[in-house]
Design a protein around this motif. Structure first.
Motif: not given
Length: 428
Positions: A65, A68, A253, A412-413, A416, A419-420
């Motif tokens: 994570a 990513g 997020s 991870s935050w 994310n 990735q979005e």
């Protein structure tokens, strides 16, 4: 006499970039040790430490994570090379970086060939010359890392010409200036790594672009609690910023169950607190509307802000104001690098709290709790374990295990978020 804490896992990462300065991988910085209550860190055997981390990293720390969508480079010494533990790593997610301390004896070459057959990608570290004994290893490897700091320009040109004959990807490591980056690009290097990309420094001569100036004005409006209509109007004259704002606020997020469809909707639903943090992140994105999730500064700024926020909660639980200020310090700590401006000039344009200013411009002995947290966050990005040890000793409430967990959550935050943005860019 108090008992020392149990060995803790530390996970850091340094970005590896492509020719367009886009983020393509991380070198994972694994550390392990014992932090005694009454003395400094006692670092255990480095090979065993790294092996311990590897066996736990993809479960306890969720390193997958933390990575990513990117690949992780992992340092491998001789003992670890021959350990079965290395085979627990997912080949599709990692690059095994063979350290320069390993002499390429026949058994080493055989083991590297075996790992290649298992699907692992190999890199060889710190090449500064080509020795006959290393030719079999260079033939097997996929990526050759060159320590450019140990070579003058003529030697670097000559070595690069020889290495190109092997047909491998060349990675320039320890890039510390724009001149070094330009030289290595001209020589044909495909990958780049170093403090030029990962450590905040002011790039002299860069002018702040109009979109970034507009964002600073918008951020000031939000921090001054200006009228929603004034904020919306300020966005409307910057179409590229509007697109990026909607992309960022639609990120997973945010934790929202519905998509945001307009600026007024974003301002109303998010509230000023969340709007302020997305404006801070937006400064690091492409103002023309391309979200640039693989921008290393965006990733680093996002993870810094989130890590600062998590650590602040440890110091004063449920103190939202301290957490917000911590997030701001983490994000703003990289703005001099991005904007090419001195921190004092940036702060002059924003109505930030006094303790935020103190954390960003004072020396370590006068920077307050937020400044001490920033020192810890910056130390996690370095390869020097003593710097991390010194920073942790300034705030005993931040235990190594808690820091490790927060690092994984912050990585991870940030990933994310990226990735979005990648997903939305692909759909556009």
């Amino acid at each position: 006499m108090s008992e020392p804490h149990s060995p803790q896992i530390f996970l850091g990462r340094q970005p590896i970039l492509g020719r367009e300065q886009q983020l393509v991988a991380y070198e994972l910085l694994f550390r392990d040790g014992v932090l005694a209550a009454d003395q400094g860190a006692q670092i255990v055997d480095p090979t065993k430490a790294t092996a311990t981390v590897i066996t736990n990293a993809f479960t306890e720390l969720a390193a997958h994570a933390a990575l990513g969508p990117y690949t992780g480079f992992i340092n491998i010494d001789r003992e670890l090379l021959f350990s079965d533990l290395i085979e627990v790593l997912p080949p599709q997610l990692v690059v095994l970086e063979i350290l320069e301390s390993i002499f390429p004896a026949p058994d080493v070459i055989a083991r590297c060939r075996q790992l290649r057959d298992l699907g692992f990608v190999l890199a060889v570290d710190d090449i500064v010359q080509i020795e006959a004994a290393y030719l079999p290893l260079l033939e097997l490897t996929d990526i050759i890392k060159v320590d450019i700091l140990k070579l003058d320009v003529d030697r670097l040109r000559g070595l690069t010409g020889e290495l190109k004959k092997f047909g491998k990807k060349l990675l320039a490591e320890k890039v510390e200036s724009n001149a070094q980056l330009s030289l290595c690009q001209d020589l044909g290097f495909e990958l780049f790594q170093g403090y030029y990309f990962a450590r905040p420094t002011i790039i002299v001569g860069r002018r702040i672009n109009p979109e970034q100036a507009a964002l600073l004005r918008l951020l000031a409006l939000v921090m001054e609690d200006a009228d929603t209509h004034a904020i919306e109007n300020a966005f409307k004259v910057e179409p590229g910023l509007t697109v990026n704002m909607l992309r960022l606020t639609n990120s997973v997020s945010c934790g929202l169950s519905t998509k945001i469809t307009s600026l007024r909707h974003a301002i109303t639903i998010l509230g000023r607190r969340q709007l302020q943090r997305w404006l801070q992140l937006l400064i690091y994105t492409n103002p023309k509307g391309n979200a640039q999730a693989n921008n290393p500064l965006l990733q680093l700024a996002a993870s810094r802000g989130r890590l600062m926020e998590l650590l602040a909660d440890r110091l004063q639980s449920r103190n939202r104001e301290l957490a917000d200020h911590a997030f701001m310090v983490g994000i703003m700590s990289l703005m001099p690098t991005l904007l090419g401006m001195a921190m004092t000039d940036i702060l002059a344009q924003l109505p930030v709290a006094q303790r935020v200013k103190q954390a960003l411009i004072e020396n370590p002995d006068q920077c307050g709790q937020l400044g001490q947290l920033l020192l810890i966050v910056e130390a996690t990005e370095l390869t020097d374990p003593e710097a991390l040890q010194d920073a942790l000793q300034r705030l005993p409430a931040i235990h190594p295990e808690f820091l490790s967990n927060c690092l994984a959550r912050a990585f991870s935050w940030a990933n994310n978020l990226g990735q979005e943005q990648d997903s939305e860019s692909a759909e556009a």
